[in-house]
Design a protein around this motif. Sequence first.
Motif: not given
Length: 255
Positions: A59-60, A62-64
Amino acid sequence: MARRRQLYEGKAKILFEGPEPGTLVQYFKDDATAGNGAKSGVITGKGVLNNRISEHLMLLLQDIGIPTHFIRRINMREQLVKEVEIIPLEVVVRNIAAGSIAKRFGIEEGTRLPRTIVEFYYKNDALNDPLVSEDHIIAFEWACPHDLEDMTSMAMRVNDFLCGLFSGIGIQLVDFKLEFGRSWEGDDMRIVLADEISPDNCRLWDNQTNEKLDKDRFRRDLGNVREAYQEVARRLGILPEAGNGGDMKGPETMQ
């Protein structure tokens, strides 16, 4: 609802048919192996911890802007993921000499490498996942030059991000293994990060003591394997609800 159809079983995970076309359910086992299955065992609760850690890191990423196969976590042991065409390569990113590279070149383990090194291994257990060059990859059509460029670029971005993340919680990211797949939407294809990111496929050392917090504890009979995985999850702030990597017996059915 009846248990979904099993499609594949690997050393650490099982893939089941997903609830919708183009999706899979990825189930995390407690099985542990080393040396392409030469050594095996069970670490109770490992699958629960790896599921949570991999979810958090995916998820982290994907956030970047790193595209991944991850959709959402279903329960303590399962994730819903996109079905992708796995590229038969393991992409290994190395920051510090450890494991095979230390043996291969006679480098003392723990030596920081002059620069980050990206290596490719052909995914084939029968051949012990041999190290391969870009020429091999292109000649045998495992990936094209553009695929290789995408994978290398994403691997370096993942490394930069994870090095900073782990450094902030007192952990050195020594090296790690990534897998990638081709995701198709109509005629459009893009390379996405697949598989998992967890202490199963990362070498993680405590900044102060160099204590190993990863699967090397199992490979080298150091003991306290689950406790090391729990420590990584604790520092990331994501210990499972039970707080101890509690077990769940067997894959859960989808609702």
